[in-house]
Scaffold this active site. Sequence first.
Site, PDB file in Angstrom:
ATOM      1  N   ASP A 200      15.773 -15.115  38.110  1.00 25.41           N
ATOM      2  CA  ASP A 200      14.507 -15.847  37.936  1.00 25.41           C
ATOM      3  C   ASP A 200      13.320 -14.933  38.189  1.00 25.41           C
ATOM      4  O   ASP A 200      12.324 -14.978  37.477  1.00 25.41           O
ATOM      5  CB  ASP A 200      14.417 -16.999  38.950  1.00 25.41           C
ATOM      6  CG  ASP A 200      15.086 -18.261  38.465  1.00 25.41           C
ATOM      7  OD1 ASP A 200      15.962 -18.156  37.596  1.00 25.41           O
ATOM      8  OD2 ASP A 200      14.731 -19.356  38.961  1.00 25.41           O
TER       9      ASP A 200
ATOM     10  N   ASP B 194      11.758 -10.262  48.432  1.00 27.70           N
ATOM     11  CA  ASP B 194      11.957 -11.195  49.551  1.00 27.70           C
ATOM     12  C   ASP B 194      13.349 -11.826  49.593  1.00 27.70           C
ATOM     13  O   ASP B 194      13.657 -12.588  50.513  1.00 27.70           O
ATOM     14  CB  ASP B 194      10.830 -12.240  49.666  1.00 27.70           C
ATOM     15  CG  ASP B 194      10.783 -13.263  48.565  1.00 27.70           C
ATOM     16  OD1 ASP B 194      11.530 -13.127  47.579  1.00 27.70           O
ATOM     17  OD2 ASP B 194       9.975 -14.215  48.698  1.00 27.70           O
TER      18      ASP B 194
ATOM     19  N   CYS C  79      10.191 -17.971  49.923  1.00 26.92           N
ATOM     20  CA  CYS C  79       9.550 -18.200  48.616  1.00 26.92           C
ATOM     21  C   CYS C  79       8.696 -19.461  48.584  1.00 26.92           C
ATOM     22  O   CYS C  79       7.801 -19.575  47.747  1.00 26.92           O
ATOM     23  CB  CYS C  79      10.598 -18.355  47.523  1.00 26.92           C
ATOM     24  SG  CYS C  79      11.808 -17.047  47.445  1.00 26.92           S
TER      25      CYS C  79
HETATM   26  O1  KQY Z   1      11.512 -15.417  45.274  1.00 30.66           O
HETATM   27  C1  KQY Z   1      10.539 -16.139  45.230  1.00 30.66           C
HETATM   28  N1  KQY Z   1       9.463 -15.733  45.872  1.00 30.66           N
HETATM   29  C2  KQY Z   1      10.399 -17.338  44.352  1.00 30.66           C
HETATM   30  C3  KQY Z   1      11.518 -17.767  43.516  1.00 30.66           C
HETATM   31  C4  KQY Z   1      11.007 -18.494  42.309  1.00 30.66           C
HETATM   32  C5  KQY Z   1      12.037 -19.000  41.411  1.00 30.66           C
HETATM   33  C6  KQY Z   1      11.481 -19.693  40.225  1.00 30.66           C
HETATM   34  N2  KQY Z   1      12.409 -20.523  39.561  1.00 30.66           N
END
Ligand code: KQY
Length: 381
Positions: free
Chosen positions: A219, A225, A365
């Site tokens: 993704d 992170d 996230c």
């Molecule tokens: O790793 C992140 N900071 C966010 C993951 C977002 C995934 C979107 N489907």
Amino acid sequence: MELQGKPIDCGFYMPAEWEPHAQCWIGWPERPDNWRDHAVPGQRAFARVASAISKFEPVTVCASAAQWNNARSQLPEHIRVIKMNMNDSWFRDTAPTFVIRSSSSNKDNLGSEIAGIDWTFNSYGGIDGGCYNDWSDDMLIAKKILEIEKIPRFPHSMVLEGGSIHVDGEGTCLTTEECLLNKNRNPGLTKLQIEDELKAYLGVEKVIWLPRGLFGDDDTDGHIDNMCCFARPGVVLLSCTDDESDPHYERYMEALSVLKNTVDAKGRKLEIIKLHVPGPLHLTDKEADGLKQVGEAKVRIPGGRIAASYVNFYIANGAIIAPQFGDKKWDEEALHTLSLAFPGYQIVGIEGAREIALGGGNIHCITQQQPATHSLTQSSK
Ligand code: KQY
């Protein structure tokens, strides 16, 4: 208020996540094409994260108008819930990257002690290959948060998500080539130019580039992170596996080699603490069935690897809020490793973090820390 120039020229830098926070910002999941079963299990997991963090610092949850009542009813009263449109709920990536004024900056200039960087967001790779095709609301989140808080804003035309950077607050930034050099982010910028922007906006002197992120983190094209973060200056936590047949093994070895052979901005060799991945975990038929392909979110295939990593935790004021995936052995091991890496912190495991991983990320996230400013720290004493 929009600020002219670059943060570094105004004396701003991005503090490390362990520096004191004024509050934490979190979005609210809703879209049924990314969050299974109409986002009900995902919302429960977000509520658990928000509640856990709120024991250590103030939390604001933003939810759409349609979801405001639902979010309010699932969250404790002391959590502020405000109305905000969003296309998805990854505030690490869409909320501002906060920067504060360094103690050595010119104090004659009585400007704000804090500002926010509003990077350009393109849904993790734009119309061809990004996570969803309409990100118009996500593009406004940083601006809205900064207006709500009356914090000045540094707009930036470079495409960058907050999950693709980590800093130690002492001049070093960690990132991945897989994400930041991906042609779906900033095809017109060279590695050197991107590095210069990171230096000017985050106030760092050195960028450590890991080749790739966690296996399966498609993704985000390998956000840092999920792969590696700082525990304190000079010490990093790295997502590893001891299973040589796991495709993550190669990525882990590559990262290890870079980390072992570099020094940070202060010339320190890095201490590397390993955090073993859970599982491996895979999407079940039932989980895939719960996704309603009514929207245009990335299609998830049953049996696909879930990008699950214990590195994706949040550092709250005095606590580590860490994902737990229902893998007894590695869940326990991760909490133990984190307790050694963060002496003096309360280690809080969040059960059911798999639900957040199914959406493509985890606790780090979905959170965005707003640092406390010097004046705030003073007045709260
Ligand atoms: O790793 C992140 N900071 C966010 C993951 C977002 C995934 C979107 N489907």
